[in-house]
Design a protein around this motif. Structure first.
Motif, PDB file in Angstrom:
ATOM      1  N   ARG A  66       1.222  72.154 -88.210  1.00 17.08           N
ATOM      2  CA  ARG A  66       1.445  72.471 -89.625  1.00 17.08           C
ATOM      3  C   ARG A  66       2.467  71.529 -90.241  1.00 17.08           C
ATOM      4  N   ALA A  67       3.499  71.172 -89.453  1.00 14.76           N
ATOM      5  CA  ALA A  67       4.522  70.257 -89.964  1.00 14.76           C
ATOM      6  C   ALA A  67       3.928  68.887 -90.270  1.00 14.76           C
ATOM      7  N   VAL A  68       3.007  68.440 -89.438  1.00 16.43           N
ATOM      8  CA  VAL A  68       2.372  67.139 -89.653  1.00 16.43           C
ATOM      9  C   VAL A  68       1.438  67.185 -90.860  1.00 16.43           C
ATOM     10  N   GLN A  69       0.809  68.317 -91.085  1.00 15.11           N
ATOM     11  CA  GLN A  69      -0.196  68.424 -92.142  1.00 15.11           C
ATOM     12  C   GLN A  69       0.378  68.809 -93.499  1.00 15.11           C
ATOM     13  N   THR A  70       1.635  69.241 -93.553  1.00 10.95           N
ATOM     14  CA  THR A  70       2.194  69.699 -94.824  1.00 10.95           C
ATOM     15  C   THR A  70       2.365  68.546 -95.810  1.00 10.95           C
ATOM     16  N   GLY A  74       9.941  70.111 -98.431  1.00 10.33           N
ATOM     17  CA  GLY A  74      10.575  71.417 -98.269  1.00 10.33           C
ATOM     18  C   GLY A  74       9.866  72.266 -97.226  1.00 10.33           C
ATOM     19  N   GLU A  75       8.538  72.291 -97.283  1.00 16.88           N
ATOM     20  CA  GLU A  75       7.765  73.054 -96.297  1.00 16.88           C
ATOM     21  C   GLU A  75       7.914  72.441 -94.909  1.00 16.88           C
ATOM     22  N   PHE A  76       7.920  71.111 -94.864  1.00 18.62           N
ATOM     23  CA  PHE A  76       8.123  70.424 -93.584  1.00 18.62           C
ATOM     24  C   PHE A  76       9.462  70.822 -92.970  1.00 18.62           C
ATOM     25  N   ARG A  77      10.507  70.810 -93.788  1.00 18.40           N
ATOM     26  CA  ARG A  77      11.834  71.152 -93.278  1.00 18.40           C
ATOM     27  C   ARG A  77      11.892  72.602 -92.815  1.00 18.40           C
ATOM     28  N   ASP A  81      12.757  73.636 -88.960  1.00 16.28           N
ATOM     29  CA  ASP A  81      13.907  74.501 -88.667  1.00 16.28           C
ATOM     30  C   ASP A  81      13.512  75.699 -87.805  1.00 16.28           C
ATOM     31  N   SER A  82      12.260  76.137 -87.904  1.00 14.99           N
ATOM     32  CA  SER A  82      11.813  77.293 -87.114  1.00 14.99           C
ATOM     33  C   SER A  82      11.497  76.927 -85.662  1.00 14.99           C
ATOM     34  N   LEU A  83      11.354  75.628 -85.381  1.00 18.81           N
ATOM     35  CA  LEU A  83      10.989  75.207 -84.026  1.00 18.81           C
ATOM     36  C   LEU A  83      12.085  75.519 -83.009  1.00 18.81           C
ATOM     37  N   ALA A  84      13.340  75.425 -83.439  1.00 21.70           N
ATOM     38  CA  ALA A  84      14.451  75.688 -82.511  1.00 21.70           C
ATOM     39  C   ALA A  84      14.404  77.122 -81.993  1.00 21.70           C
ATOM     40  N   GLU A 127       8.434  67.416 -70.791  1.00 18.19           N
ATOM     41  CA  GLU A 127       7.626  66.293 -71.266  1.00 18.19           C
ATOM     42  C   GLU A 127       6.925  66.636 -72.576  1.00 18.19           C
ATOM     43  N   TYR A 128       6.386  67.854 -72.642  1.00 17.30           N
ATOM     44  CA  TYR A 128       5.692  68.247 -73.866  1.00 17.30           C
ATOM     45  C   TYR A 128       6.662  68.363 -75.038  1.00 17.30           C
ATOM     46  N   MET A 129       7.822  68.967 -74.802  1.00 18.74           N
ATOM     47  CA  MET A 129       8.796  69.125 -75.873  1.00 18.74           C
ATOM     48  C   MET A 129       9.285  67.767 -76.373  1.00 18.74           C
ATOM     49  N   ALA A 130       9.497  66.835 -75.452  1.00 19.10           N
ATOM     50  CA  ALA A 130       9.932  65.493 -75.852  1.00 19.10           C
ATOM     51  C   ALA A 130       8.864  64.814 -76.709  1.00 19.10           C
ATOM     52  N   SER A 131       7.597  64.993 -76.336  1.00 24.08           N
ATOM     53  CA  SER A 131       6.509  64.404 -77.106  1.00 24.08           C
ATOM     54  C   SER A 131       6.411  65.037 -78.493  1.00 24.08           C
ATOM     55  N   SER A 132       6.599  66.352 -78.570  1.00 20.89           N
ATOM     56  CA  SER A 132       6.556  67.035 -79.866  1.00 20.89           C
ATOM     57  C   SER A 132       7.713  66.593 -80.753  1.00 20.89           C
ATOM     58  N   GLU A 133       8.881  66.427 -80.148  1.00 22.68           N
ATOM     59  CA  GLU A 133      10.030  65.945 -80.921  1.00 22.68           C
ATOM     60  C   GLU A 133       9.778  64.533 -81.443  1.00 22.68           C
ATOM     61  N   ARG A 134       9.086  63.736 -80.641  1.00 21.43           N
ATOM     62  CA  ARG A 134       8.720  62.388 -81.092  1.00 21.43           C
ATOM     63  C   ARG A 134       7.806  62.468 -82.311  1.00 21.43           C
ATOM     64  N   THR A 135       6.875  63.406 -82.308  1.00 15.97           N
ATOM     65  CA  THR A 135       5.993  63.594 -83.462  1.00 15.97           C
ATOM     66  C   THR A 135       6.803  63.948 -84.706  1.00 15.97           C
ATOM     67  N   ILE A 136       7.767  64.848 -84.551  1.00 14.03           N
ATOM     68  CA  ILE A 136       8.606  65.255 -85.686  1.00 14.03           C
ATOM     69  C   ILE A 136       9.445  64.080 -86.180  1.00 14.03           C
ATOM     70  N   GLN A 137       9.963  63.285 -85.261  1.00 10.10           N
ATOM     71  CA  GLN A 137      10.763  62.118 -85.655  1.00 10.10           C
ATOM     72  C   GLN A 137       9.934  61.123 -86.467  1.00 10.10           C
ATOM     73  N   ILE A 138       8.683  60.950 -86.072  1.00  6.79           N
ATOM     74  CA  ILE A 138       7.802  60.059 -86.836  1.00  6.79           C
ATOM     75  C   ILE A 138       7.561  60.632 -88.229  1.00  6.79           C
ATOM     76  N   MET A 139       7.350  61.951 -88.300  1.00  6.69           N
ATOM     77  CA  MET A 139       7.118  62.582 -89.599  1.00  6.69           C
ATOM     78  C   MET A 139       8.342  62.487 -90.504  1.00  6.69           C
ATOM     79  N   GLU A 140       9.528  62.459 -89.923  1.00  5.28           N
ATOM     80  CA  GLU A 140      10.738  62.303 -90.734  1.00  5.28           C
ATOM     81  C   GLU A 140      10.676  61.005 -91.544  1.00  5.28           C
TER      82      GLU A 140
END
Length: 223
Positions: A66-70, A74-77, A81-84, A127-140
């Protein structure tokens, strides 16, 4: 006559003592069985925790998608924030499973498969969490880019990372969780079977010995 009476009362007393020992022994063994049932229940709860982790992982990945598709920052943020909190629930459930597993393992001679699978799950999860964080960093970078064209490129890269690298690691960690659930379920079943067999044999032996002794004493000559 008095001597015969004393012998008779002695036989009665010894017989009652033996029967009493048998009853006490049965109660003790039943108590042991209850303790084993508690341990078995802990394994059942452990499987529940693992299933919960699996569900939380699905929710975590759905949030990343959803974060990638938003379309709005504001919705992305809000989603990011809910991922933590979702990650915290996953870690808490896994730690709870490890505590329960260690407590049960300290009372049983259990093979190392469970420990190996737990380590594998932890490694795949990281490994999965690191990859997901990488996705979020790219979206930033989508929101930080100065042009619409560059933002589209960053979003495309985030989608590729999410679908390919992160997707493969998600499948990997869920597969490890399934294997761990199978191992835990197998151990729980073995604990239950061993407890039932040991209890059945012990009670039968105890009652049999008590009965033989009681009969033997009553058959002794009373003269």
């Amino acid at each position: 006559m008095n001597l015969r009476a004393r012998f008779l009362w002695m036989h009665v007393l010894v017989s009652l003592l033996i029967i009493g020992c048998g009853l006490v022994g049965s109660r003790v063994l039943n108590r042991v069985d209850q303790n084993l049932r508690v341990m078995y229940a802990e394994y059942t709860l452990a499987v529940t925790d693992l299933s919960y982790i699996n569900g939380e992982l699905v929710r975590y990945r759905t949030s990343v998608i959803r974060a990638v598709q938003t379309d709005t920052q504001g919705e992305f943020r809000r989603i990011v924030d809910s991922l933590a909190q979702k990650r915290s629930r996953i870690d808490t459930a896994l730690e709870r499973f490890i505590r329960v597993s260690n407590r049960a393992s300290s009372e049983q001679n259990i093979d190392n498969r469970e420990l190996e699978e737990v380590k594998a799950v932890q490694a795949k999860l990281e490994e999965y969490m690191a990859s997901s964080e990488r996705t979020i960093q790219i979206m930033e970078k989508v929101w930080q880019s100065g042009s619409e064209g560059r933002a589209v490129e960053w979003r495309d890269e985030a989608e590729r990372n999410m679908a390919i690298e992160s997707g493969m690691k998600f499948v990997s960690v869920t597969n490890e969780l399934e294997r761990l659930i199978e191992v835990v379920a197998e151990i729980a079943g073995r604990v239950r079977r061993d407890a039932d067999n040991s209890l059945r044999v012990t009670i039968t032996l105890f009652i049999g010995v008590s009965f033989v002794l009681a009969v033997g004493i009553w058959c002794l000559p009373r003269h």
